[in-house]
Design a protein around this motif. Structure first.
Motif, PDB file in Angstrom:
ATOM      1  N   ARG A  26      -8.747  -4.404   1.725  1.00  0.00           N
ATOM      2  CA  ARG A  26      -8.050  -3.197   1.278  1.00  0.00           C
ATOM      3  C   ARG A  26      -8.433  -1.993   2.129  1.00  0.00           C
ATOM      4  N   VAL A  28      -4.558  -7.763  -1.451  1.00  0.00           N
ATOM      5  CA  VAL A  28      -4.803  -7.645  -0.015  1.00  0.00           C
ATOM      6  C   VAL A  28      -6.265  -7.991   0.273  1.00  0.00           C
ATOM      7  N   TRP A  45     -13.887   1.079  -1.386  1.00  0.00           N
ATOM      8  CA  TRP A  45     -12.935   0.705  -0.330  1.00  0.00           C
ATOM      9  C   TRP A  45     -12.164   1.931   0.171  1.00  0.00           C
ATOM     10  N   VAL A  64      -3.956   0.485  -2.378  1.00  0.00           N
ATOM     11  CA  VAL A  64      -3.714  -0.790  -1.706  1.00  0.00           C
ATOM     12  C   VAL A  64      -3.777  -1.876  -2.768  1.00  0.00           C
ATOM     13  N   ASP A  65      -2.799  -2.759  -2.769  1.00  0.00           N
ATOM     14  CA  ASP A  65      -2.722  -3.810  -3.779  1.00  0.00           C
ATOM     15  C   ASP A  65      -3.992  -4.666  -3.756  1.00  0.00           C
ATOM     16  N   PRO A  66      -4.527  -5.000  -4.943  1.00  0.00           N
ATOM     17  CA  PRO A  66      -5.757  -5.799  -5.003  1.00  0.00           C
ATOM     18  C   PRO A  66      -5.637  -7.178  -4.348  1.00  0.00           C
ATOM     19  N   ALA A  86       0.844  -1.196   0.000  1.00  0.00           N
ATOM     20  CA  ALA A  86       0.000   0.000   0.000  1.00  0.00           C
ATOM     21  C   ALA A  86       0.877   1.243   0.000  1.00  0.00           C
TER      22      ALA A  86
END
Length: 334
Positions: free
Chosen positions: A86, A83, A132, A79-81, A58
């Motif tokens: 998120r 995760v 999100w 934030v990386d998908p 992130a």
């Protein structure tokens, strides 16, 4: 998971600039980040990452003025998908950053400014990208939400026509302060209304004057609007950001609203900017401020983007001894 600010090292810089965002929301690419990092508008200590082991999952980029001591706004949250939650990681990253800024003496938590395309509600991908981030912002305490339109004027729209009913004169800071105080009453601008409720008219007016004095625009552009008998009708504050010329702030005094004077004030701001060489003039107004949005449309300003702005409620800021207004440009008239 570790939340931390970055350091002034090539390793951290490479990891931050390697992040790319493929969601249909506004984000900061590497070239812009690097350029504004050199200018001091992004800084290592304002750049935060979340690490899971040796992997950056992130990133949060806070922005501020080049000569500022503290950041003003969160410009980009990613934030990386991969995760699972998120929103939770995003909230943790925002919270860690806000806590650090407060410990460093920031008197107001920076807001979160998320740029969306026009018509975003009809695009499921944009809605998902917003959802999100919305949850993360609120979980981090940024529960005050305002939706604003970002508008643009370009020469092909033609200069808006003034009715000629108003004249425009220069004025002292104290004269502008007095008009700011008057136009705050009954304003439909959300930021003005929140500041008025929490700080009162005097402090709100003083804050607005101080803010615009600190903007890159020229003080000599400011004008008081007067009726033929010399009565003050409002004010026009053409301004600028580090990126564009903008409308800045305009307002009509309560007793003269509803007579179309807002069109004349906006026409004057546009004229001043064009005479100063502007090829693009930007503006923002709340989506709830329908009269102001209509005035912009009549003057040839088109909606280019939507901005969702999240901030800590004024009551919470007061409890934490925080103050100072949003850097978002305002248009307060009805």
């Amino acid at each position: 998971m570790l939340f931390r600010s970055t350091t002034d090292t090539h390793t951290d810089l490479d990891r931050v600039t390697a992040v790319t965002v493929d969601e249909p929301v506004g984000w900061i690419p590497a070239d812009r980040y690097l350029e504004e990092l050199k200018e001091g508008m992004y800084r290592p200590e304002w750049t935060w990452i979340a690490e899971d082991g040796d992997r950056v999952v992130a990133r949060a980029l806070w922005w501020g003025h080049a000569d500022g001591e503290h950041p003003l706004a969160l410009d980009c949250l990613y934030v990386d998908p991969s995760v699972p939650d998120r929103a939770a990681v995003g909230a943790g990253l925002i919270t860690a950053g806000l806590r650090a800024f407060a410990e460093q003496g920031a008197t107001k938590p920076p807001l979160y400014n998320l740029t969306l395309p026009t018509g975003w509600r009809q695009d499921p991908a944009v809605v998902a990208a917003l959802d999100w981030r919305h949850e993360a912002a609120r979980a981090a305490g940024l529960t005050d939400q305002v939706e604003r339109l970002r508008l643009e004027w370009t020469p092909d729209a033609g200069l808006p026509v003034s009715s000629g009913r108003l004249t425009f004169t220069e004025g002292s800071d104290e004269e502008f302060l007095d008009v700011f105080r008057r136009i705050a009453v009954g304003s439909l601008d959300g930021e003005t209304r929140r500041n008025l409720a929490s700080m009162g008219a005097e402090a709100t007016a003083r804050e607005e004057v101080d803010f615009y004095l600190g903007c890159p625009g020229e003080r000599s552009w400011w004008r008081l609007a007067r009726t033929p008998d010399g009565q003050v009708a409002g004010l026009a504050l053409p301004s600028a950001t580090p990126y564009n010329r903008n409308v800045g702030y305009l307002g009509v005094v309560p007793e003269l609203r509803g007579q179309g004077y807002v069109d004349d004030v906006l026409a004057e701001i546009t004229r001043v900017q064009v005479e100063a060489g502007a090829e693009l003039i930007t503006a923002t107004t709340d989506t709830d401020n329908a009269p102001m949005a209509a005035a912009f449309a009549r003057a040839g300003y088109r909606t280019a983007q939507t901005r969702m702005i999240y901030s800590v409620p004024e009551a919470s800021e007061t409890a934490s001894e925080a103050s100072e207004g949003s850097p978002a440009a305002s248009a307060a008239a009805s």
